[in-house]
Design an enzyme around this catalytic site. Structure first.
Site, mmCIF file in Angstrom:
data_model
loop_
_atom_site.group_PDB
_atom_site.id
_atom_site.type_symbol
_atom_site.label_atom_id
_atom_site.label_comp_id
_atom_site.label_asym_id
_atom_site.label_seq_id
_atom_site.Cartn_x
_atom_site.Cartn_y
_atom_site.Cartn_z
ATOM 1 N N GLY A 1 0.824 -1.212 0.000
ATOM 2 C CA GLY A 1 0.000 0.000 0.000
ATOM 3 C C GLY A 1 0.851 1.252 0.000
ATOM 4 O O GLY A 1 2.087 1.182 -0.081
ATOM 5 N N ASN B 1 -2.977 -8.387 -0.202
ATOM 6 C CA ASN B 1 -3.877 -9.078 -1.142
ATOM 7 C C ASN B 1 -4.151 -8.188 -2.362
ATOM 8 O O ASN B 1 -4.956 -8.543 -3.203
ATOM 9 C CB ASN B 1 -5.192 -9.499 -0.466
ATOM 10 C CG ASN B 1 -6.062 -8.310 -0.110
ATOM 11 O OD1 ASN B 1 -5.627 -7.166 -0.194
ATOM 12 N ND2 ASN B 1 -7.300 -8.571 0.279
ATOM 13 N N ASN C 1 -5.511 -12.239 13.563
ATOM 14 C CA ASN C 1 -4.511 -13.101 12.920
ATOM 15 C C ASN C 1 -3.092 -12.585 13.152
ATOM 16 O O ASN C 1 -2.170 -13.367 13.401
ATOM 17 C CB ASN C 1 -4.814 -13.240 11.427
ATOM 18 C CG ASN C 1 -6.076 -14.067 11.207
ATOM 19 O OD1 ASN C 1 -6.357 -15.001 11.975
ATOM 20 N ND2 ASN C 1 -6.846 -13.733 10.190
ATOM 21 N N TYR D 1 -15.021 1.253 9.012
ATOM 22 C CA TYR D 1 -13.597 1.552 9.229
ATOM 23 C C TYR D 1 -13.362 2.024 10.668
ATOM 24 O O TYR D 1 -12.514 1.481 11.375
ATOM 25 C CB TYR D 1 -13.152 2.618 8.237
ATOM 26 C CG TYR D 1 -11.679 2.927 8.275
ATOM 27 C CD1 TYR D 1 -10.748 2.040 7.743
ATOM 28 C CD2 TYR D 1 -11.215 4.114 8.827
ATOM 29 C CE1 TYR D 1 -9.387 2.331 7.762
ATOM 30 C CE2 TYR D 1 -9.855 4.409 8.849
ATOM 31 C CZ TYR D 1 -8.951 3.516 8.315
ATOM 32 O OH TYR D 1 -7.605 3.812 8.336
ATOM 33 N N GLN E 1 -3.913 -9.562 28.590
ATOM 34 C CA GLN E 1 -4.208 -10.971 28.864
ATOM 35 C C GLN E 1 -3.029 -11.907 28.566
ATOM 36 O O GLN E 1 -2.784 -12.851 29.296
ATOM 37 C CB GLN E 1 -5.426 -11.388 28.023
ATOM 38 C CG GLN E 1 -6.073 -12.671 28.480
ATOM 39 C CD GLN E 1 -7.412 -12.894 27.759
ATOM 40 O OE1 GLN E 1 -8.042 -11.949 27.284
ATOM 41 N NE2 GLN E 1 -7.831 -14.136 27.677
ATOM 42 N N ARG F 1 -9.026 10.406 -1.925
ATOM 43 C CA ARG F 1 -8.524 11.198 -0.810
ATOM 44 C C ARG F 1 -8.295 12.620 -1.289
ATOM 45 O O ARG F 1 -8.066 12.869 -2.467
ATOM 46 C CB ARG F 1 -7.219 10.612 -0.281
ATOM 47 C CG ARG F 1 -7.343 9.155 -0.013
ATOM 48 C CD ARG F 1 -6.629 8.746 1.201
ATOM 49 N NE ARG F 1 -7.243 9.288 2.382
ATOM 50 C CZ ARG F 1 -7.109 8.750 3.580
ATOM 51 N NH1 ARG F 1 -6.380 7.688 3.739
ATOM 52 N NH2 ARG F 1 -7.690 9.278 4.633
HETATM 53 N N1 UDP Z 1 -12.625 16.142 0.440
HETATM 54 C C1 UDP Z 1 -12.983 17.109 -0.482
HETATM 55 N N2 UDP Z 1 -12.913 16.805 -1.812
HETATM 56 C C2 UDP Z 1 -12.443 15.606 -2.271
HETATM 57 C C3 UDP Z 1 -12.067 14.639 -1.333
HETATM 58 C C4 UDP Z 1 -12.165 14.935 0.024
HETATM 59 O O1 UDP Z 1 -13.404 18.224 -0.121
HETATM 60 O O2 UDP Z 1 -12.396 15.419 -3.516
HETATM 61 C C5 UDP Z 1 -12.694 16.481 1.882
HETATM 62 C C6 UDP Z 1 -13.434 15.438 2.725
HETATM 63 O O3 UDP Z 1 -14.819 15.705 2.741
HETATM 64 C C7 UDP Z 1 -12.788 15.630 4.075
HETATM 65 C C8 UDP Z 1 -11.344 16.038 3.746
HETATM 66 O O4 UDP Z 1 -11.390 16.498 2.396
HETATM 67 O O5 UDP Z 1 -13.401 16.676 4.795
HETATM 68 C C9 UDP Z 1 -10.346 14.911 3.872
HETATM 69 O O6 UDP Z 1 -10.828 13.809 3.143
HETATM 70 P P1 UDP Z 1 -9.995 12.451 2.971
HETATM 71 O O7 UDP Z 1 -10.926 11.457 2.376
HETATM 72 O O8 UDP Z 1 -8.713 12.720 2.267
HETATM 73 O O9 UDP Z 1 -9.589 12.054 4.467
HETATM 74 P P2 UDP Z 1 -10.452 11.757 5.804
HETATM 75 O O10 UDP Z 1 -11.839 12.372 5.659
HETATM 76 O O11 UDP Z 1 -10.483 10.285 5.938
HETATM 77 O O12 UDP Z 1 -9.671 12.444 6.847
#
Ligand code: UDP
Length: 315
Positions: free
Chosen positions: A11, A33, A98, A144, A161, A185
């Site tokens: 990853g 995976n 695991n 998650y 434990q 993201r």
């Molecule tokens: N976000 C956004 N536009 C995008 C993707 C994410 O405005 O195209 C916003 C999302 O709503 C969040 C922040 O950016 O408030 C961070 O999102 P990300 O998914 O990167 O991380 P996480 O929310 O898990 O911290």
């Protein structure tokens, strides 16, 4: 030289970790995976004599002879973990069992990649490790958030434990080269959109905040924690407390890419945390951890990476 198992080693974070551990002279077994990890991320490590890659799903037991385990296997982007929420939850929980069973049998140290998501949409700001969090257990992020919370519980119960030597690390938004262009993201999305000249999609009003940590700093904190005295089990926050709004981030990325992209506001996803910034005083004190890469510099390096991918327009 240690023999080290990295689950989720193909990853984004896992591949950087494998690279750093190999460079330090260790033997690294990468388990993945490839559901969200990619063989491309570790292709350059395959020829290394001290590297081996195993295709394996961590929801199933695994037996390998190692001295350390870093448990990173799990889809981590909202787009990915919502695609198959049941599998995400199983990966968090069965995957933790695991990995912990292996650590228990072999009597070895194990580090858990926990997350700021355990704090949910927080009422406490910045977030310190003593805060129990505010998570919607039945919402879209629950698979998650609750999966990772349950994994934290498992780690602490195995420690109490069975005396398994655990390390629980709470990771705050990390970014850098090898993020997937389509993982949804915020940093990868904005950079790809800016480079393609497409609209930058801000969710909500863009006033929500995150604090972004460059991958090299995060991996540095992770290794420091793993090698810290056994009695320091965490949880410990690792991240960069430099906080920005999503709107500021969009403007920064437009400026750094010299893009003509416009901003487009879209609906805010459910349960999107309003503010997030790590209190890293514990990591500073116990691990002498200090992030060194400012957001501008980290973004420049990440933009360079995405530029080199030569992404063609979507469609
Ligand atoms: N976000 C956004 N536009 C995008 C993707 C994410 O405005 O195209 C916003 C999302 O709503 C969040 C922040 O950016 O408030 C961070 O999102 P990300 O998914 O990167 O991380 P996480 O929310 O898990 O911290």
């Amino acid at each position: 030289m240690q023999r080290i198992l990295v689950t989720g080693g193909a990853g984004f974070l896992g591949s950087h970790l494998c690279e750093r551990l190999l460079a330090a002279g260790h033997h690294v077994t990468c388990v993945d995976n490839y559901s969200t990890g990619s063989e491309r991320n570790i292709a350059h490590l395959i020829p290394h004599a001290n590297f081996e890659a195993i295709r394996h799903d961590m929801t199933l037991p695994i037996f390998v002879e190692v001295d350390r385990i870093y448990n990173l296997a799990c889809p981590a982007s909202p787009v990915h973990y919502r695609r198959d929420p049941v599998q995400t939850l199983k990966t968090c929980v069965y995957g933790a069992v695991n990995a912990l069973e292996l650590a228990r049998r072999a009597k070895i140290r194990i580090l858990q990649a926990s997350t700021a998501e355990v704090y949910g949409d927080p009422e406490v700001h910045p977030q310190h490790e003593g805060y129990w969090g505010r998570v919607n257990p039945i919402g879209m992020r629950g698979c998650y958030d609750e999966g990772k919370r349950c994994a934290d519980t498992l780690f602490f119960d195995y420690w109490r434990q069975y005396r398994v030597p655990i390390k629980v690390m709470r990771i705050f938004n990390a970014y850098g080269p090898r993020m997937q262009p389509d993982d949804g993201r915020v940093i990868s999305s904005f950079i790809v959109q800016a480079l393609r000249g497409e609209p930058i999609t801000i969710y909500g009003d863009g006033l929500q905040t995150r604090s972004f940590c460059y991958v090299d700093d995060l991996i540095d904190g992770m290794i420091r924690f793993m090698e810290s005295p056994a009695e320091f089990v965490g949880p410990v926050n690792i991240g960069n407390p430099e906080e920005s709004t999503i709107r500021e981030l969009a403007e920064k990325i437009i400026r750094l890419t010299d893009s003509a992209s416009l901003i487009r506001l879209q609906e805010l996803p459910d349960d999107d945390p309003r503010r997030r910034r790590p209190d890293i005083s514990l990591a500073r004190r116990e691990l002498n951890f200090a992030p060194t890469v400012p957001l501008d510099e980290g973004l420049r390096r990440t933009i360079e990476y995405f530029r080199a991918l030569n992404l063609s327009a979507a469609g």
